[in-house]
Write an enzyme that holds these catalytic residues in place. Structure first.
Site, short mmCIF file in Angstrom:
data_model
loop_
_atom_site.label_atom_id
_atom_site.label_comp_id
_atom_site.label_asym_id
_atom_site.label_seq_id
_atom_site.Cartn_x
_atom_site.Cartn_y
_atom_site.Cartn_z
N LYS A 18 0.58 -1.01 -0.23
CA LYS A 18 -0.21 -0.05 -0.20
C LYS A 18 0.82 0.90 -0.02
CE LYS A 18 1.04 1.76 4.07
NZ LYS A 18 1.50 2.65 4.52
N MET A 108 5.43 0.63 3.24
CA MET A 108 4.27 -0.53 2.11
C MET A 108 3.39 -1.30 3.00
SD MET A 108 6.32 0.42 -1.39
CE MET A 108 4.69 0.32 -2.58
N ASP A 145 -1.88 -1.21 10.37
CA ASP A 145 -2.87 -1.07 8.93
C ASP A 145 -3.16 -2.27 7.95
OD1 ASP A 145 -0.17 -1.95 8.49
OD2 ASP A 145 0.34 -0.09 7.64
C1 LIG Z 1 3.17 4.53 8.97
C2 LIG Z 1 1.86 3.77 8.43
C3 LIG Z 1 0.86 4.42 7.95
O1 LIG Z 1 0.06 3.31 7.31
O2 LIG Z 1 1.78 2.56 7.44
P1 LIG Z 1 3.55 1.47 7.51
O3 LIG Z 1 4.70 3.57 6.72
O4 LIG Z 1 4.28 1.52 8.59
O5 LIG Z 1 3.45 0.94 6.23
C4 LIG Z 1 0.87 2.78 9.41
O6 LIG Z 1 0.53 3.71 10.84
C5 LIG Z 1 1.81 2.16 10.47
O7 LIG Z 1 1.28 1.04 10.65
P2 LIG Z 1 1.83 -0.80 11.28
O8 LIG Z 1 3.17 -0.65 10.87
O9 LIG Z 1 1.36 -1.44 11.48
O10 LIG Z 1 1.81 0.08 13.11
P3 LIG Z 1 1.66 -0.77 13.64
O11 LIG Z 1 2.53 -1.95 14.12
O12 LIG Z 1 0.50 -0.47 14.62
O13 LIG Z 1 2.16 0.38 15.02
C6 LIG Z 1 3.85 0.09 15.15
C7 LIG Z 1 4.06 1.76 15.82
O14 LIG Z 1 3.80 2.89 15.06
C8 LIG Z 1 3.41 3.78 15.66
N1 LIG Z 1 1.87 4.08 15.24
C9 LIG Z 1 1.17 3.36 14.48
C10 LIG Z 1 -0.05 3.92 14.15
C11 LIG Z 1 -0.21 4.79 14.20
N2 LIG Z 1 -1.66 5.46 14.32
N3 LIG Z 1 0.28 5.60 15.12
C12 LIG Z 1 1.84 5.42 16.36
O15 LIG Z 1 2.38 5.90 16.73
C13 LIG Z 1 3.38 2.96 17.47
O16 LIG Z 1 4.43 3.61 17.82
C14 LIG Z 1 3.42 2.13 16.80
O17 LIG Z 1 4.02 1.23 18.15
N1 LIG Z 2 6.25 -11.26 7.58
C1 LIG Z 2 7.18 -9.83 7.55
N2 LIG Z 2 7.68 -9.14 6.37
C2 LIG Z 2 7.92 -7.57 6.73
N3 LIG Z 2 8.33 -7.81 7.64
C3 LIG Z 2 8.19 -8.57 9.01
C4 LIG Z 2 7.64 -9.29 9.01
N4 LIG Z 2 7.32 -9.86 10.11
C5 LIG Z 2 7.90 -9.21 10.86
N5 LIG Z 2 8.34 -8.57 10.29
C6 LIG Z 2 9.79 -6.56 10.91
O1 LIG Z 2 8.29 -5.46 11.11
C7 LIG Z 2 9.39 -4.99 10.61
C8 LIG Z 2 8.24 -3.45 9.85
O2 LIG Z 2 7.76 -4.39 8.66
P1 LIG Z 2 7.64 -3.70 7.51
O3 LIG Z 2 5.86 -4.03 7.76
O4 LIG Z 2 7.40 -4.08 6.41
O5 LIG Z 2 7.25 -2.08 8.05
P2 LIG Z 2 6.53 -1.48 7.07
O6 LIG Z 2 5.25 -1.18 8.05
O7 LIG Z 2 7.17 0.27 7.29
O8 LIG Z 2 6.19 -1.20 6.07
C9 LIG Z 2 10.33 -5.16 10.13
O9 LIG Z 2 11.69 -4.72 10.31
C10 LIG Z 2 10.48 -7.07 10.32
O10 LIG Z 2 12.07 -6.82 10.79
#
Ligand SMILES: C[C@@](CO)(OP(=O)(O)O)[C@H](O)COP(=O)(O)OP(=O)(O)OC[C@H]1O[C@@H](n2ccc(N)nc2=O)[C@H](O)[C@@H]1O
Ligand SMILES: Nc1ncnc2c1ncn2[C@@H]1O[C@H](COP(=O)(O)OP(=O)(O)O)[C@@H](O)[C@H]1O
Length: 311
Positions: A18, A108, A145
């Site tokens: 995404k 993503m 997400d």
């Molecule tokens: C930033 C975003 C934008 O879509 O995507 P990615 O860049 O990771 O793909 C998301 O909020 C990432 O979602 P996700 O990766 O599932 O986050 P989670 O595992 O729920 O949380 C990981 C950490 O991110 C922070 N977190 C996450 C979501 C949120 N609304 N507020 C936060 O502050 C918190 O520190 C949390 O402990």
């Molecule tokens: N199946 C998986 N694929 C990718 N990363 C994973 C997985 N399981 C655990 N992780 C851990 O989760 C962390 C965040 O992964 P990822 O979801 O790819 O990040 P983002 O949310 O920025 O796209 C990585 O540093 C990785 O070590």
């Protein structure tokens, strides 16, 4: 005599990555998460998850990023399998094979995608009677997400991002993603966002009308002007190469650019497929990213490709 209907020995699921077309970050809540208003957009850069009955629980990761993904109980796909087993009261080990193309820690939702795909694959393998809302609740507990990756398409995320409402989108959009293999920790980027906005009065975020209009019309120029990400300054503060990557893409004709989620992946919106392929060539020649990929959106959410019923 009709053939006996054998339960599958294995199930294969495909799940998209995404990008956030809009990511408005509100204040940090008492539970440590931030209030969000975001517009998720699934793209056809996908992981494939194979779940097979096995003697013991295990994970294998294939593909160019395999070395950066844990294969112990912390793997998000393993956590998803354990969650379905607990919900359905199943005690049958599985081996999970992740054929990974989505960048790791790239912004993503790569790990979240694998969690969503595994929820579906285990539910199908074990032929549980879990409801869609059971799976959505389990998804929300695995990550903010993860529920969107079950839904796919284009959708508004609110709460901490786990509350998802689909959005009507016309047409197909062509994206080029500039990958930085270094990765960024999502938690670190949110913390940096707080630091940079320490003395600001941060409002509770609401989605913008301009983006909804652009999506309903399939208007790529209006979409280009509506892209925004409150985490962009924080990601650029933690990875100083991002601004150079973004500038290079705009110089080579991208309609717009945005950091994908918490980064470091940089997303470029192209007018069409030909423009996207030209942009890929230019960015690769510039050497401003570790890898450059083309993907289209919106894409389907996590879905089952086939059952493996070989005995
Ligand atoms: C930033 C975003 C934008 O879509 O995507 P990615 O860049 O990771 O793909 C998301 O909020 C990432 O979602 P996700 O990766 O599932 O986050 P989670 O595992 O729920 O949380 C990981 C950490 O991110 C922070 N977190 C996450 C979501 C949120 N609304 N507020 C936060 O502050 C918190 O520190 C949390 O402990
Ligand atoms: N199946 C998986 N694929 C990718 N990363 C994973 C997985 N399981 C655990 N992780 C851990 O989760 C962390 C965040 O992964 P990822 O979801 O790819 O990040 P983002 O949310 O920025 O796209 C990585 O540093 C990785 O070590």
């Amino acid at each position: 005599m009709s053939a006996a209907i054998l339960p599958p020995r294995g199930v294969v699921a495909r799940v998209p990555a995404k990008v956030n077309l809009e990511l408005r970050v509100g204040p940090r809540r008492a539970d440590g998460f931030h209030a969000l208003s975001t517009v998720y957009h699934a793209v056809d850069l996908t992981d494939e998850i194979t779940v097979e009955s096995a003697e013991e629980w295990g994970v294998t990761v294939l593909g160019p990023y395999a070395g950066r993904v844990p294969t112990d109980e912390s793997n998000l796909a393993m956590r998803a399998a354990r969650a379905v087993a607990a919900l359905a009261d199943v005690d049958e080990p599985v081996h999970i094979t992740i054929d990974k193309s989505i960048p790791v820690a790239g912004g993503m939702a790569g790990g979240s995608a694998d969690a969503a795909g595994t929820l579906l694959a285990c539910d199908s393998l074990w032929q549980t009677d879990l409801s869609r809302s059971d799976l959505e609740e389990a998804a929300a507990e695995l990550g903010s997400d993860v529920p969107f990756l079950l839904t796919g398409g284009t959708a508004i995320g609110s709460g901490r991002g786990e509350q998802v409402v689909p959005v009507l989108t016309q047409g197909t959009f062509h994206w080029v993603f500039a990958l930085h293999h270094s990765g960024l920790s999502t938690a670190d980027v949110y913390a940096e966002c707080d630091r940079l906005r320490a003395d600001e009065d941060v409002p509770v975020p609401e989605p913008s009308g301009e983006l909804m209009t652009a999506l309903r019309a399939g208007d790529v120029d209006q979409l280009a002007s509506a892209l925004m990400n409150d985490l962009e300054p924080a990601a650029c503060s933690l990875d100083s190469t991002l601004r150079k990557t973004m500038a290079a893409g705009l110089t080579h004709g991208a309609l717009a650019t945005t950091v994908s989620g918490s980064g470091p992946t940089v997303a470029f919106l192209a007018r069409d497929k030909a423009a996207a392929l030209d942009l890929m060539v230019s960015l690769s020649a510039d050497g401003v990213a570790d890898d450059v990929v083309h993907a289209r959106g919106p894409a389907a959410g996590a879905h089952i490709l086939n059952d493996i019923t070989v005995r």
